[in-house]
Design an enzyme around this catalytic site. Structure first.
Site, PDB file in Angstrom:
ATOM      1  CG  ASN A 149      17.955 -50.021  24.773  1.00 54.49           C
ATOM      2  OD1 ASN A 149      18.267 -48.929  24.307  1.00 54.49           O
ATOM      3  ND2 ASN A 149      17.544 -50.141  25.999  1.00 54.49           N
ATOM      4  CD  GLN A 178      19.513 -54.990  23.095  1.00 49.60           C
ATOM      5  OE1 GLN A 178      19.294 -55.941  22.335  1.00 49.60           O
ATOM      6  NE2 GLN A 178      18.950 -54.905  24.297  1.00 49.60           N
ATOM      7  CB  SER A 196      24.300 -58.738  28.727  1.00 47.41           C
ATOM      8  OG  SER A 196      23.519 -59.358  29.717  1.00 47.41           O
ATOM      9  CG  HIS A 198      20.158 -61.688  30.257  1.00 49.63           C
ATOM     10  ND1 HIS A 198      18.952 -61.154  29.893  1.00 49.63           N
ATOM     11  CD2 HIS A 198      20.851 -60.685  30.834  1.00 49.63           C
ATOM     12  CE1 HIS A 198      18.920 -59.882  30.248  1.00 49.63           C
ATOM     13  NE2 HIS A 198      20.061 -59.563  30.819  1.00 49.63           N
ATOM     14  CB  THR A 234      33.515 -66.805  45.622  1.00 47.66           C
ATOM     15  OG1 THR A 234      34.016 -66.714  46.956  1.00 47.66           O
ATOM     16  CG2 THR A 234      33.812 -68.186  45.051  1.00 47.66           C
ATOM     17  CB  CYS A 320      16.003 -51.386  32.247  1.00 49.35           C
ATOM     18  SG  CYS A 320      16.883 -52.930  32.288  1.00 49.35           S
TER      19      CYS A 320
END
Ligand code: PLP
Length: 376
Positions: A149, A178, A196, A198, A234, A320
């Site tokens: 990344n 990535q 992922s 997003h 849920t 991050c």
């Protein structure tokens, strides 16, 4: 604004957000409910799982929906290690993984797991020969990212998987966050793989873990029967339903965007090579979506802020880790000097970036270097 920070996150495609809004309004049923609204949500959710499985060339039962890639990584590593303690207690992992991998590994140490960190080489990759050298009969898991990344270095995952699978009781987990939809991802050689939404113009809070049928995991979230009993709670049906559309649209554009991004990457490389004190840290064979650069004259933070003031978004290190004060550990692990590691910025490109933006970026960097009274 110029957005060169797509490895941190991306905008949501209107096609995805439109369907998502409709689903929120109309398909609010709990997929586990037995009434019509629940049954409809369940059917749409399972259709999405089936479509995703087809695109990844795996089985529908091998797709687990999760809330983020950090969760997928944690479930893959902790869930696998705790469920397979009888196989051995040795785990191999590269020394430049995302914090969700690193912290999961450290967490496992309290249960007696032996975690061995594999050093990347000067090109930023883990070599299959190193894995071969370190793998043992009691190694139960090997985990590496596909694309780094910070630098964009591409690990030879197919070759690594051959070494991993020479030990019948060992499995291979790959963080594909990535790489997925940017380059080909050979899911057939992976036992566990993280994706992922997003990062590919989908929703935040939406991700998946590909888990091959034979792989046993222990759930981290206790609860109901959802996701084969591996993730209680849920189901986030609307998010999971639009994930298949997110992936399909990204895969449809894969080649075209790759070409466009490669041109931008090449142009910035060429222009930077003419500026005194500029360094291109990403290797030539790195993924074109990520370009790690630095200027001798200006530190990461100062450059990031100066670009930000001029409407250009970049990262100083992976997002991050951006609140920790230290410098890029990936660059240091690749053998770059501390100076380069404290001066680097990461540009990460996406489908909507243009050559004009690349040209403005170069012009702006020159202005910033001039303004700070530094030599060009
Ligand atoms: N793995 C890699 C390689 C990443 O770059 C990131 C995010 O930057 C993650 C995992 C975590 O993704 P998420 O934000 O979905 O938890």
């Amino acid at each position: 604004m110029i957005y060169f920070d797509h490895s941190s996150t991306t905008s949501v495609r209107p096609e995805v957000s439109n369907v998502y809004s409709q689903l929120l309004a109309q398909q609010y049923g709990n997929p586990d409910s037995l009434h019509a609204l629940g049954r409809k949500a369940h059917a749409l959710l399972e259709k999405s799982r089936e479509n995703i499985a087809k695109m990844l060339h795996v089985l529908p039962g091998e797709i687990l929906f999760t809330g983020c890639a950090s969760e997928s990584n944690s479930l893959a590593i902790i869930g696998y290690a705790l469920a397979n303690r009888n196989r051995g207690n040795h785990i191999l992992v590269s020394n430049v993984e995302h914090p969700s991998v690193m912290h999961s590994m450290e967490w496992l140490k309290q249960f007696g797991f032996e975690i061995e960190y594999l050093p990347i080489n000067s090109n930023g990759i883990i070599t299959p020969s190193l894995v071969k050298e370190r793998i043992r009969k009691d190694t139960i898991l090997v985990s590496t990212m596909h694309v780094n990344n910070e630098m964009g270095a591409i690990n030879p995952v197919k070759e690594i998987s051959e070494v991993v699978h020479s030990i019948p009781t060992c499995v291979y987990h790959v963080d594909c966050v990535q790489s997925f939809t940017k380059i080909d991802v050979p899911f057939e050689c992976m036992d566990l793989a993280t994706i992922s939404a997003h990062k590919i113009h989908g929703l935040k809070g939406s991700a998946l873990l590909m888990k091959k049928k034979k792989v046993k995991l222990m759930p981290l979230i206790q609860g109901g029967q959802q996701e084969q009993g591996l993730r209680g709670g849920t189901e986030n049906a609307p998010s999971n339903i639009v994930l298949s559309k997110t992936i399909r649209l990204a895969l449809e554009e894969k080649e075209e965007v790759y070409k466009r991004v490669s041109k931008i990457n090449q142009y910035i490389r060429e222009e930077l090579s003419k500026i005194k004190g500029a360094h291109i840290n990403s290797k030539e064979d790195a993924i074109p979506y990520i370009l790690n650069i630095s200027f001798d004259q200006i530190t990461s933070e100062v450059l990031l802020n100066a670009l930000d003031q001029r409407g250009i978004c970049v990262s100083a290190k992976s997002t991050c880790s951006s609140h920790q004060k230290n410098y890029s550990s990936t660059l240091v692990a690749m053998g770059y000097s501390e100076k380069i590691a404290t001066h680097m910025i990461r540009l990460s490109f996406g489908k909507d970036n243009t050559m004009e933006e690349a040209s403005i970026f170069i012009k702006t960097c020159k202005e910033i270097l001039n303004q700070y009274g530094l030599s060009l």
